[in-house]
Scaffold this active site. Structure first.
Site, PDB file in Angstrom:
ATOM      1  N   GLU A  27      -4.513   7.221   1.527  1.00  0.00           N
ATOM      2  CA  GLU A  27      -3.268   6.822   2.196  1.00  0.00           C
ATOM      3  C   GLU A  27      -3.537   6.322   3.616  1.00  0.00           C
ATOM      4  O   GLU A  27      -2.863   5.404   4.103  1.00  0.00           O
ATOM      5  CB  GLU A  27      -2.286   7.998   2.240  1.00  0.00           C
ATOM      6  N   ASP A  75       1.337   5.896  -6.396  1.00  0.00           N
ATOM      7  CA  ASP A  75       2.397   6.864  -6.681  1.00  0.00           C
ATOM      8  C   ASP A  75       3.718   6.178  -6.981  1.00  0.00           C
ATOM      9  O   ASP A  75       4.579   6.751  -7.639  1.00  0.00           O
ATOM     10  CB  ASP A  75       2.622   7.786  -5.469  1.00  0.00           C
ATOM     11  N   HIS A 103      -1.280  -1.756   6.234  1.00  0.00           N
ATOM     12  CA  HIS A 103       0.156  -1.984   6.371  1.00  0.00           C
ATOM     13  C   HIS A 103       0.585  -2.083   7.836  1.00  0.00           C
ATOM     14  O   HIS A 103       1.596  -2.707   8.143  1.00  0.00           O
ATOM     15  CB  HIS A 103       0.939  -0.914   5.610  1.00  0.00           C
ATOM     16  N   THR A 127     -13.400   5.874 -10.534  1.00  0.00           N
ATOM     17  CA  THR A 127     -14.106   6.664  -9.529  1.00  0.00           C
ATOM     18  C   THR A 127     -13.424   6.556  -8.158  1.00  0.00           C
ATOM     19  O   THR A 127     -14.020   6.031  -7.202  1.00  0.00           O
ATOM     20  CB  THR A 127     -15.569   6.168  -9.393  1.00  0.00           C
ATOM     21  N   ASP A 156      -9.424   2.599 -10.258  1.00  0.00           N
ATOM     22  CA  ASP A 156     -10.678   2.571 -11.022  1.00  0.00           C
ATOM     23  C   ASP A 156     -11.013   4.000 -11.432  1.00  0.00           C
ATOM     24  O   ASP A 156     -10.291   4.934 -11.050  1.00  0.00           O
ATOM     25  CB  ASP A 156     -11.818   1.864 -10.257  1.00  0.00           C
ATOM     26  N   ASP A 197     -17.415   2.281  -4.664  1.00  0.00           N
ATOM     27  CA  ASP A 197     -18.370   1.630  -5.556  1.00  0.00           C
ATOM     28  C   ASP A 197     -17.728   0.387  -6.161  1.00  0.00           C
ATOM     29  O   ASP A 197     -16.583   0.049  -5.843  1.00  0.00           O
ATOM     30  CB  ASP A 197     -18.843   2.592  -6.640  1.00  0.00           C
TER      31      ASP A 197
HETATM   32  C1  HEM Z   1      -2.922  -8.403  -2.206  1.00  0.00           C
HETATM   33  C2  HEM Z   1      -2.888  -7.450  -1.336  1.00  0.00           C
HETATM   34  C3  HEM Z   1      -2.496  -6.032  -1.685  1.00  0.00           C
HETATM   35  C4  HEM Z   1      -1.518  -5.564  -2.502  1.00  0.00           C
HETATM   36  C5  HEM Z   1      -0.484  -6.371  -3.267  1.00  0.00           C
HETATM   37  C6  HEM Z   1      -1.618  -4.127  -2.503  1.00  0.00           C
HETATM   38  C7  HEM Z   1      -0.783  -3.278  -3.189  1.00  0.00           C
HETATM   39  C8  HEM Z   1      -0.947  -1.916  -3.289  1.00  0.00           C
HETATM   40  C9  HEM Z   1      -0.063  -1.029  -4.014  1.00  0.00           C
HETATM   41  C10 HEM Z   1       1.188  -1.454  -4.746  1.00  0.00           C
HETATM   42  C11 HEM Z   1      -0.559   0.221  -3.910  1.00  0.00           C
HETATM   43  C12 HEM Z   1       0.016   1.497  -4.511  1.00  0.00           C
HETATM   44  C13 HEM Z   1       0.876   2.216  -3.512  1.00  0.00           C
HETATM   45  C14 HEM Z   1       1.596   3.375  -4.174  1.00  0.00           C
HETATM   46  O1  HEM Z   1       2.313   3.135  -5.148  1.00  0.00           O
HETATM   47  O2  HEM Z   1       1.429   4.514  -3.733  1.00  0.00           O
HETATM   48  C15 HEM Z   1      -1.757   0.133  -3.112  1.00  0.00           C
HETATM   49  C16 HEM Z   1      -2.540   1.198  -2.793  1.00  0.00           C
HETATM   50  C17 HEM Z   1      -3.569   1.128  -1.890  1.00  0.00           C
HETATM   51  N1  HEM Z   1      -3.959   0.024  -1.164  1.00  0.00           N
HETATM   52 FE1  HEM Z   1      -3.387  -1.855  -1.497  1.00  0.00          FE
HETATM   53  N2  HEM Z   1      -2.677  -3.764  -1.715  1.00  0.00           N
HETATM   54  C18 HEM Z   1      -3.223  -4.879  -1.187  1.00  0.00           C
HETATM   55  C19 HEM Z   1      -4.265  -4.937  -0.293  1.00  0.00           C
HETATM   56  C20 HEM Z   1      -4.832  -3.842   0.303  1.00  0.00           C
HETATM   57  C21 HEM Z   1      -5.703  -3.868   1.437  1.00  0.00           C
HETATM   58  C22 HEM Z   1      -6.131  -5.128   2.170  1.00  0.00           C
HETATM   59  C23 HEM Z   1      -6.045  -2.576   1.722  1.00  0.00           C
HETATM   60  C24 HEM Z   1      -6.902  -2.005   2.802  1.00  0.00           C
HETATM   61  C25 HEM Z   1      -7.836  -2.546   3.422  1.00  0.00           C
HETATM   62  C26 HEM Z   1      -5.414  -1.744   0.730  1.00  0.00           C
HETATM   63  C27 HEM Z   1      -5.583  -0.390   0.607  1.00  0.00           C
HETATM   64  C28 HEM Z   1      -4.969   0.401  -0.332  1.00  0.00           C
HETATM   65  C29 HEM Z   1      -5.307   1.788  -0.568  1.00  0.00           C
HETATM   66  C30 HEM Z   1      -6.424   2.572   0.088  1.00  0.00           C
HETATM   67  C31 HEM Z   1      -4.399   2.250  -1.536  1.00  0.00           C
HETATM   68  C32 HEM Z   1      -4.325   3.655  -2.133  1.00  0.00           C
HETATM   69  C33 HEM Z   1      -3.278   4.503  -1.463  1.00  0.00           C
HETATM   70  C34 HEM Z   1      -3.243   5.887  -2.074  1.00  0.00           C
HETATM   71  O3  HEM Z   1      -4.071   6.223  -2.921  1.00  0.00           O
HETATM   72  O4  HEM Z   1      -2.354   6.658  -1.678  1.00  0.00           O
HETATM   73  N3  HEM Z   1      -4.664  -2.542  -0.086  1.00  0.00           N
HETATM   74  N4  HEM Z   1      -1.966  -1.172  -2.739  1.00  0.00           N
END
Ligand code: HEM
Ligand SMILES: *[C@@H]1O[C@H](CO)[C@@H](O)[C@H](O)[C@H]1NC(C)=O
Length: 359
Positions: free
Chosen positions: A62, A203, A69, A217, A215, A222
């Protein structure tokens, strides 16, 4: 004679001049290149003990998502039009969670914001610095990750980010590429940043299967994410029905975002995507470089102090890239026209289910 004494003193000169790192000793005994960095050792200890438990778990995931964000609230196009384009990685998402938290793409970020804010206030650091620091420390808990850069000195802000700058998984790929270009990122840098989804779960896209990773892992930085997004999607995880922004995944318990599936297969990004599949160093280096850029979006690098030496050195990942058990090369949807998909061996053992199948 002169030459001999020069040679003898060489190691000393090298130690002092070629490596001027960690010259300052903080009150807590820690060494750093810049006296202004001392406070971050205290923040580090607090984060590891009280938020992350020294693990690559949910709070780390998160926190990494939050770095994005906050930072992506930056638009060159709005600035060009004479409107306020946002200050990027400025902590505005923490200051103005009432406003930015209501943007649909920010669904769920309030949880981590509320956990982080008291720590930022306690240590007297700006919200923008805190968010990027927490992300860099968090990522260091994930074996295989690069050691991210951390620069300190972002001022506290007074204005929220404009709306509609955070991409959604249901957005068309051309729109996502345009949004990233507007923030200053190339398509390759977008692919590099998506290595973050290797240590990630969801979530809110499909709340029925909250906690399902992208994924198999999610505790390792990775290339499994880049492999598994290219497998044929034949499963609706958790049964039920697909939600907006979700597409069929290859594994029970794993959720595939529509955006990830499409970026993996888009002609403008597929080859970069595939290049990470069996090249960990390439993936880690590209992620590190793109994260350095993202962490200071809207900020002036010359006004910041390099406190990267506070970030822990991550453990290595020793697990080789594999096809999940039960999958073969025939299940790979190779999408890069220029080069064939590298041959991978399959994991032995029973067919992978990354989460227990919900009852
Ligand atoms: C095309 C661009 C992106 C889209 C559409 C996108 C969309 C999403 C969505 C929908 C989630 C799930 C959130 C939830 O339902 O809890 C997510 C999780 C996540 N995103 Fe992205 N994301 C993008 C790019 C990125 C970038 C650039 C980063 C960081 C450098 C990032 C890092 C993460 C991480 C670490 C999670 C996991 C959060 C968790 O496990 O609580 N994302 N993303
Ligand atoms: C940033 O703003 C918050 C909220 O107004 C405040 O509590 C905090 O002390 C400020 N931090 C700095 C470093 O100015």
């Amino acid at each position: 004679m002169l030459l001999k004494s020069l040679v003898a003193t060489l190691p000393f000169f090298l130690a002092v001049y070629a490596n001027p790192l960690r010259r300052f000793v903080c009150n807590n005994g820690k060494r750093t290149a810049n006296a202004q960095c001392c406070v971050w050792f205290d923040v580090l200890d607090d984060l590891q003990a009280n938020l992350f438990d020294n693990e690559c778990g949910e709070e780390v995931h998160e926190s990494l998502r939050l770095t994005f964000h906050d930072a992506i609230g930056f638009s060159k196009e709005l600035n060009r039009k004479g409107q306020f384009g946002g200050n990027g990685a400025d902590g505005s998402i923490m200051h103005f969670i009432d406003i930015e938290g209501a943007f649909p793409a920010n669904n769920g970020v309030d949880d981590i914001v509320e956990l982080q804010r008291p720590l930022a206030i306690k240590h007297g650091v700006s919200f923008g610095d805190f968010i990027q620091f927490a992300g860099a420390v968090g990522v260091s808990n994930c074996p295989g990750s690069p050691r991210l850069e951390f620069l300190a000195g972002r001022p506290n802000v007074t204005q929220p980010s404009p709306p509609d700058l955070v991409p959604e998984p249901s957005d068309p790929i051309d729109q996502i590429l345009k949004r990233f270009a507007d923030a200053g990122f190339t398509p390759n840098e977008l692919v590099a940043l998506l290595a973050s989804h290797s240590i990630a779960a969801q979530d809110h896209v499909n709340p029925n299967i909250a906690g399902s990773p992208f994924d198999s892992t999610p505790g390792l930085f990775d290339s499994q994410f880049f492999i598994e997004t290219l497998l044929v999607g034949d499963t609706i995880p958790g049964g039920g029905k697909l939600q907006v922004g979700e597409v069929r995944s290859p594994l029970e318990g794993e959720l595939r975002l529509q955006s990830d599936a499409r970026i993996a297969r888009h002609p403008g990004t597929a080859c970069e995507w595939q290049s990470f599949v069996d090249n960990h160093d390439r993936m880690a280096n590209a992620f590190r470089a793109a994260m350095s850029k993202m962490a200071i979006l809207g900020q002036n690098r010359n006004k910041l102090v390099d406190c990267s030496d506070v970030i822990p050195v991550p453990a290595a990942n020793t697990k080789q890239p594999t096809l999940p058990a039960g999958k073969t090369m025939a299940d790979i949807e190779g999408s890069c026209k220029a080069t064939p998909f590298p041959t991978l061996t399959a994991d032995s053992g029973p067919e992978t289910s990354v989460l227990p199948v919900p009852k």
